[in-house]
Structure formats: structure tokens, C-alpha cells
Design a protein around this motif. Structure first.
Motif, short mmCIF file in Angstrom:
data_model
loop_
_atom_site.label_atom_id
_atom_site.label_comp_id
_atom_site.label_asym_id
_atom_site.label_seq_id
_atom_site.Cartn_x
_atom_site.Cartn_y
_atom_site.Cartn_z
N VAL A 77 34.52 38.65 52.19
CA VAL A 77 33.98 38.85 51.15
C VAL A 77 34.43 39.89 50.26
N VAL A 78 35.62 39.56 48.43
CA VAL A 78 35.59 40.59 48.06
C VAL A 78 34.76 40.43 46.62
N ARG A 79 33.76 41.47 46.20
CA ARG A 79 33.23 41.50 45.03
C ARG A 79 33.35 42.66 43.97
N GLY A 80 32.77 42.36 43.02
CA GLY A 80 33.01 43.17 41.75
C GLY A 80 31.82 43.68 42.12
N MET A 81 31.80 45.05 42.45
CA MET A 81 30.82 45.87 42.49
C MET A 81 30.06 46.18 41.03
N THR A 82 29.15 45.33 40.96
CA THR A 82 27.82 45.00 40.50
C THR A 82 26.11 45.29 40.47
N HIS A 83 25.18 44.98 39.94
CA HIS A 83 23.94 45.50 40.03
C HIS A 83 23.25 44.11 40.59
N SER A 84 24.10 43.03 41.28
CA SER A 84 23.49 42.09 42.39
C SER A 84 22.46 42.53 43.10
N SER A 85 21.08 42.65 42.59
CA SER A 85 20.79 43.39 43.16
C SER A 85 19.55 42.67 45.02
N ALA A 86 19.82 41.37 44.89
CA ALA A 86 19.80 40.52 46.04
C ALA A 86 20.99 41.01 47.16
N ALA B 269 39.59 59.10 38.61
CA ALA B 269 39.84 59.57 36.86
C ALA B 269 40.42 59.02 36.89
N GLY B 270 40.55 58.39 35.16
CA GLY B 270 41.31 57.73 34.40
C GLY B 270 41.77 56.15 34.79
N ALA B 271 41.52 56.12 36.26
CA ALA B 271 41.73 54.40 36.39
C ALA B 271 41.45 53.59 35.33
N ALA B 272 41.69 53.11 35.10
CA ALA B 272 41.23 51.36 34.55
C ALA B 272 41.29 50.02 35.13
N SER B 273 40.23 50.52 36.80
CA SER B 273 40.46 49.61 36.82
C SER B 273 38.98 48.73 37.38
N ALA B 274 38.93 47.95 38.05
CA ALA B 274 37.49 46.86 38.68
C ALA B 274 37.42 47.79 39.34
N LEU B 275 35.59 48.35 40.03
CA LEU B 275 35.33 48.33 41.29
C LEU B 275 35.27 47.90 42.15
N THR B 276 35.63 47.66 43.22
CA THR B 276 35.58 46.08 44.53
C THR B 276 34.22 46.64 45.50
N GLU B 277 33.57 45.51 46.64
CA GLU B 277 33.76 45.88 47.63
C GLU B 277 34.02 45.03 48.43
N THR B 278 34.47 44.74 49.89
CA THR B 278 35.23 44.10 50.53
C THR B 278 33.90 44.54 51.79
N VAL B 279 33.18 43.28 52.05
CA VAL B 279 32.31 42.96 52.71
C VAL B 279 31.81 42.36 53.78
N THR B 280 31.96 42.39 55.25
CA THR B 280 32.31 41.51 56.13
C THR B 280 30.90 41.03 56.95
N ILE B 281 31.31 39.79 57.23
CA ILE B 281 29.92 38.72 57.68
C ILE B 281 30.01 38.40 58.21
#
Length: 147
Positions: free
Chosen positions: A66-75, A127-139
Motif C-alpha cells: 500500500v502507498v499512503r501519504g506521509m501523515t500523522h496517522s498514529s494508528a 530541497a525545493g521540491a514541491a511534491s507530496a511525501l509518501t510511504e510504501t508499506v508491504t503488508i
């Protein structure tokens, strides 16, 4: 807008539940797979003709990415952390990939039994990039049940 008979689902509205609680809306789900052994056996029929039959064997464990935006999702972050630290008594959870209709009603569930995170890749930062950070997680999971 409800779906008419024969309409197919679209791929833009889905999320992840952990132990029945919605924790994340995802950017992408890749390689959600199921595999099962096939048992083939041969016998002779009552008329003396050879007959080959197949039947289902043992289900195999699977993985999905799954690929998700790097967020503050604590769970979700805590689940990843438990897996990385090897705390398997709490890391193994039941997770569900939910596919939703245009009105955000769940219409298909991929239930992953005894799932845990076995790999994580963070996107590149620049630095200077304008893109969203993501995490790719294998479950990885022990059983897939589709509803």
C-alpha cells in the motif's frame, strides 16, 4: 449518485481498517494476491476410463503493498513501529482494504487475517521540491477473506 446495475467500481476511493477502525485512506494498493495449492489426482472410472480431477489444497499466505501519504496517522504508524520492533503479540492485526462506491459506502472488503508490516520505503526528499511525501508499506498476512 448511486450505482446502476452493471456499473463497475472505480479505483479512486478506498481505505485501510485495522481491527475494524478506519485508519487511513490510501493512494494506492498493489499486488493484493491470493494463492492456493491445487491437488490433482487420477483414478479410473467405473467403466475403466482414466479420469483426472482437481480440488483445492492449502491456502498460502500473501502480501500486498500500500502507498499512503506521509501523515500523522498514529494508528498506522504505531502498527508499522510494532512490526519493525518485532512485537508480534501486538503487531499481528486483522486489516481490511475497503473499496467504496462514489458515495463512500463500502462495497467490497479484502480482509487480511494476522497481518503485519514487513517492509517500508519512504519517498525521496529534495530541497525545493514541491511534491507530496509518501510511504510504501508491504503488508504480509496469513489469510485473505474476500467479502
Amino acid at each position: 449518485m448511486s450505482m446502476a446495475p452493471g456499473d463497475t467500481l472505480t479505483s479512486h476511493n478506498f481505505g485501510l481498517q485495522i481491527d475494524g477502525v478506519m485508519v487511513e485512506y490510501l493512494k494506492k494498493v498493489e499486488v493484493l494476491s491470493f494463492q492456493q495449492d491445487v491437488i490433482e489426482y487420477q483414478q479410473v472410472s467405473a467403466t475403466g476410463q482414466p479420469k483426472v480431477s482437481k480440488m483445492p489444497g492449502v491456502q498460502k499466505a500473501g502480501e500486498c503493498t500500500v502507498v499512503r501519504g506521509m501523515t500523522h496517522s498514529s494508528a498506522f504508524t504505531e502498527w508499522i513501529k510494532e512490526s519493525i520492533e518485532g512485537r508480534m503479540s501486538t503487531a499481528r492485526k486483522n486489516a481490511t482494504i475497503l473499496v467504496m462506491d462514489p458515495e463512500s459506502n463500502p462495497v467490497k472488503r479484502y480482509n487480511l487475517r494476522n497481518a503485519w508490516c514487513c517492509k517500508i520505503d519512504a519517498s525521496s526528499v529534495e530541497a525545493g521540491a514541491a511534491s507530496a511525501l509518501t510511504e510504501t508499506v508491504t503488508i504480509t498476512y496469513e489469510e485473505l477473506v474476500i467479502e
